[in-house]
Design an enzyme around this catalytic site. Structure first.
Site, PDB file in Angstrom:
ATOM      1  N   VAL A  74     -29.750   7.909  30.097  1.00 18.31           N
ATOM      2  CA  VAL A  74     -30.095   8.555  31.375  1.00 18.31           C
ATOM      3  C   VAL A  74     -31.609   8.636  31.621  1.00 18.31           C
ATOM      4  CG1 VAL A  74     -27.951   9.900  31.534  1.00 18.31           C
ATOM      5  CG2 VAL A  74     -29.975  10.922  30.455  1.00 18.31           C
ATOM      6  N   SER A 152     -29.991  25.911  30.342  1.00 16.90           N
ATOM      7  CA  SER A 152     -29.885  26.665  29.086  1.00 16.90           C
ATOM      8  C   SER A 152     -30.517  28.039  29.288  1.00 16.90           C
ATOM      9  CB  SER A 152     -30.648  25.925  27.983  1.00 16.90           C
ATOM     10  OG  SER A 152     -30.869  26.769  26.871  1.00 16.90           O
ATOM     11  N   TYR A 165     -38.202  21.905  25.325  1.00 16.33           N
ATOM     12  CA  TYR A 165     -36.807  22.058  25.757  1.00 16.33           C
ATOM     13  C   TYR A 165     -36.705  23.107  26.876  1.00 16.33           C
ATOM     14  CZ  TYR A 165     -31.770  22.981  25.237  1.00 16.33           C
ATOM     15  OH  TYR A 165     -30.423  23.142  25.449  1.00 16.33           O
ATOM     16  N   ALA A 166     -37.357  24.254  26.681  1.00 17.40           N
ATOM     17  CA  ALA A 166     -37.296  25.319  27.701  1.00 17.40           C
ATOM     18  C   ALA A 166     -37.928  24.847  29.006  1.00 17.40           C
ATOM     19  CB  ALA A 166     -37.991  26.573  27.182  1.00 17.40           C
ATOM     20  N   ALA A 167     -39.023  24.086  28.899  1.00 19.03           N
ATOM     21  CA  ALA A 167     -39.665  23.567  30.119  1.00 19.03           C
ATOM     22  C   ALA A 167     -38.721  22.616  30.845  1.00 19.03           C
ATOM     23  CB  ALA A 167     -40.977  22.864  29.768  1.00 19.03           C
ATOM     24  N   SER A 168     -38.033  21.777  30.083  1.00 21.87           N
ATOM     25  CA  SER A 168     -37.104  20.828  30.723  1.00 21.87           C
ATOM     26  C   SER A 168     -35.948  21.567  31.391  1.00 21.87           C
ATOM     27  CB  SER A 168     -36.562  19.821  29.697  1.00 21.87           C
ATOM     28  OG  SER A 168     -35.629  20.421  28.807  1.00 21.87           O
ATOM     29  N   LYS A 169     -35.457  22.624  30.739  1.00 27.93           N
ATOM     30  CA  LYS A 169     -34.297  23.348  31.274  1.00 27.93           C
ATOM     31  C   LYS A 169     -34.708  24.264  32.438  1.00 27.93           C
ATOM     32  CE  LYS A 169     -31.190  21.570  28.554  1.00 27.93           C
ATOM     33  NZ  LYS A 169     -30.107  20.750  29.095  1.00 27.93           N
ATOM     34  N   ILE A 198     -23.956  27.762  21.785  1.00 28.41           N
ATOM     35  CA  ILE A 198     -22.609  27.188  21.802  1.00 28.41           C
ATOM     36  C   ILE A 198     -22.429  26.355  20.535  1.00 28.41           C
ATOM     37  CG2 ILE A 198     -20.994  25.753  23.120  1.00 28.41           C
ATOM     38  CD1 ILE A 198     -21.957  28.267  24.701  1.00 28.41           C
TER      39      ILE A 198
HETATM   40  P1  NAP Z   1     -24.858  17.482  21.479  1.00 29.45           P
HETATM   41  O1  NAP Z   1     -23.619  17.880  20.769  1.00 29.45           O
HETATM   42  O2  NAP Z   1     -26.066  17.142  20.696  1.00 29.45           O
HETATM   43  O3  NAP Z   1     -24.499  16.278  22.494  1.00 29.45           O
HETATM   44  C1  NAP Z   1     -25.506  15.750  23.298  1.00 29.45           C
HETATM   45  C2  NAP Z   1     -24.908  14.721  24.215  1.00 29.45           C
HETATM   46  O4  NAP Z   1     -25.984  14.185  25.017  1.00 29.45           O
HETATM   47  C3  NAP Z   1     -24.285  13.564  23.464  1.00 29.45           C
HETATM   48  O5  NAP Z   1     -23.082  13.204  24.113  1.00 29.45           O
HETATM   49  C4  NAP Z   1     -25.315  12.468  23.591  1.00 29.45           C
HETATM   50  O6  NAP Z   1     -24.737  11.176  23.673  1.00 29.45           O
HETATM   51  C5  NAP Z   1     -25.914  12.774  24.958  1.00 29.45           C
HETATM   52  N1  NAP Z   1     -27.223  12.147  25.126  1.00 29.45           N
HETATM   53  C6  NAP Z   1     -28.355  12.366  24.420  1.00 29.45           C
HETATM   54  N2  NAP Z   1     -29.342  11.571  24.870  1.00 29.45           N
HETATM   55  C7  NAP Z   1     -28.815  10.830  25.871  1.00 29.45           C
HETATM   56  C8  NAP Z   1     -29.322   9.823  26.734  1.00 29.45           C
HETATM   57  N3  NAP Z   1     -30.607   9.425  26.644  1.00 29.45           N
HETATM   58  N4  NAP Z   1     -28.500   9.274  27.664  1.00 29.45           N
HETATM   59  C9  NAP Z   1     -27.208   9.655  27.751  1.00 29.45           C
HETATM   60  N5  NAP Z   1     -26.661  10.604  26.959  1.00 29.45           N
HETATM   61  C10 NAP Z   1     -27.465  11.183  26.033  1.00 29.45           C
HETATM   62  O7  NAP Z   1     -25.331  18.635  22.491  1.00 29.45           O
HETATM   63  P2  NAP Z   1     -24.527  19.844  23.162  1.00 29.45           P
HETATM   64  O8  NAP Z   1     -24.775  21.045  22.351  1.00 29.45           O
HETATM   65  O9  NAP Z   1     -23.151  19.439  23.484  1.00 29.45           O
HETATM   66  O10 NAP Z   1     -25.388  20.016  24.507  1.00 29.45           O
HETATM   67  C11 NAP Z   1     -24.971  19.470  25.746  1.00 29.45           C
HETATM   68  C12 NAP Z   1     -25.889  20.018  26.833  1.00 29.45           C
HETATM   69  O11 NAP Z   1     -25.825  21.440  26.830  1.00 29.45           O
HETATM   70  C13 NAP Z   1     -27.349  19.652  26.624  1.00 29.45           C
HETATM   71  O12 NAP Z   1     -27.969  19.418  27.861  1.00 29.45           O
HETATM   72  C14 NAP Z   1     -27.916  20.911  25.986  1.00 29.45           C
HETATM   73  O13 NAP Z   1     -29.289  21.031  26.204  1.00 29.45           O
HETATM   74  C15 NAP Z   1     -27.119  21.972  26.699  1.00 29.45           C
HETATM   75  N6  NAP Z   1     -27.065  23.243  25.997  1.00 29.45           N
HETATM   76  C16 NAP Z   1     -26.487  23.324  24.752  1.00 29.45           C
HETATM   77  C17 NAP Z   1     -26.454  24.560  24.121  1.00 29.45           C
HETATM   78  C18 NAP Z   1     -25.813  24.751  22.771  1.00 29.45           C
HETATM   79  O14 NAP Z   1     -25.900  25.859  22.240  1.00 29.45           O
HETATM   80  N7  NAP Z   1     -25.172  23.771  22.199  1.00 29.45           N
HETATM   81  C19 NAP Z   1     -27.038  25.677  24.735  1.00 29.45           C
HETATM   82  C20 NAP Z   1     -27.618  25.541  25.972  1.00 29.45           C
HETATM   83  C21 NAP Z   1     -27.618  24.320  26.595  1.00 29.45           C
HETATM   84  P3  NAP Z   1     -24.899  10.051  22.505  1.00 29.45           P
HETATM   85  O15 NAP Z   1     -24.569  10.700  21.211  1.00 29.45           O
HETATM   86  O16 NAP Z   1     -23.906   9.036  22.947  1.00 29.45           O
HETATM   87  O17 NAP Z   1     -26.297   9.561  22.592  1.00 29.45           O
END
Ligand code: NAP
Length: 256
Positions: A74, A152, A165-169, A198
């Site tokens: 992306v 986030s 990360y916080a700046a991006s979110k 999460i």
């Molecule tokens: P995760 O388990 O690390 O999964 C991240 C996902 O993003 C994977 O499917 C990965 O795909 C994909 N990704 C990474 N770089 C990419 C790229 N350049 N192009 C396309 N896909 C890409 O993370 P998660 O915890 O599920 O987090 C998902 C979202 O929720 C994120 O935006 C994260 O910032 C947000 N979030 C998470 C939490 C938390 O506590 N977990 C809290 C707040 C917000 P590949 O493996 O195929 O590259």
């Protein structure tokens, strides 16, 4: 007299096509499964984890749903354009965009490299701009569409060790609110969901001490599940939220 809509139970997203970025694992995977469970055809985007994305597709198909994996980084503007064109050519329309792809490269700001800052911004913030930029023309023509950006609590409240990360979110929240205002007149809703802690690979990577401190900061005393986030995304992607736009909703067990 306003006509009351009686919500259909179960398959509220039947007939809709949804693109979920970063749907190969974690929260994105749960979103893909939930949207498909409600009847949407889901494009399961991945970057590195092709096999995991194919497993998500198989799981959806085994449950009687429709899905396809679609690879695309992306952070690549041109590749996002090609992905959108391919989906529109094959399915004729896209109704739901969930910008979920995200990464962390945590460090204290005094030690953070420019590369780590740019990498996180390029995927988390610019990535969402790329998909929105390419899909908006179709949403405008349809005079309907739903965009959900996964922000986030770090973007809402800040977090030591996560300046990039916080700046991006936080940027994603500004993007959400601005695009919501631009597109509201065409019946297109744009909202952000801000998860807290999460249970996914992203948080499993945290050192034990940081995890304990994170859980201690949650009023509900436990981490959330990907499903907790996916349920809200499904609501924001469906017709029952048609008058909600420009909002940031936390799914965080009470942190914010
Ligand atoms: P995760 O388990 O690390 O999964 C991240 C996902 O993003 C994977 O499917 C990965 O795909 C994909 N990704 C990474 N770089 C990419 C790229 N350049 N192009 C396309 N896909 C890409 O993370 P998660 O915890 O599920 O987090 C998902 C979202 O929720 C994120 O935006 C994260 O910032 C947000 N979030 C998470 C939490 C938390 O506590 N977990 C809290 C707040 C917000 P590949 O493996 O195929 O590259």
């Amino acid at each position: 007299m306003v006509e009351e809509k009686i919500p259909a139970s179960g398959r509220e997203l039947a007939g809709k096509v949804a693109l979920v970025t970063g749907a190969s694992r974690g929260i994105g995977r749960a979103i893909a499964l939930t949207l498909a469970g409600q009847g949407a055809t889901v494009l399961v985007n991945y970057n590195g984890s092709k096999q995991s994305a194919l497993e998500v597709v198989s799981q959806i198909q085994a449950a009687g749903g429709a899905a396809r994996a679609i690879g695309c980084d992306v952070s690549d503007f041109g590749a996002c354009g090609r992905m959108v064109e391919e989906i529109v050519a094959d399915y004729g329309h896209v109704d739901i965009l969930v910008n979920n792809a995200g990464v962390t490269r945590d460090n204290l700001v005094a030690r953070m490299s420019e590369e780590d800052y740019d990498h996180v911004m390029d995927i988390n913030l610019k990535g969402a701009f790329h998909t929105i930029r390419h899909l908006t023309r179709y949403f405008l023509k349809q005079r309907k569409g739903k965009i959900v950006n996964i922000s986030s609590v770090s973007g809402v409240a800040g977090n030591a060790g996560q300046a990039n990360y916080a700046a991006s979110k936080a940027g994603l929240i500004g993007l959400t609110k601005s695009v919501a205002k631009e597109l509201a007149g065409r019946n297109i809703c744009v909202n952000a969901v801000a998860p807290g802690f999460i249970e996914t690979e992203m948080t499993q990577a945290l050192p034990q001490k940081a995890r304990e401190a994170a859980v201690a900061s949650i009023p509900m005393g436990r981490m959330g599940s990907p499903r907790d986030v996916a349920e809200l995304v499904a609501f924001l992607a469906g017709d029952r939220s048609d008058y909600i736009t420009g909002q940031v909703i936390c799914v965080d067990g009470g942190i914010v």
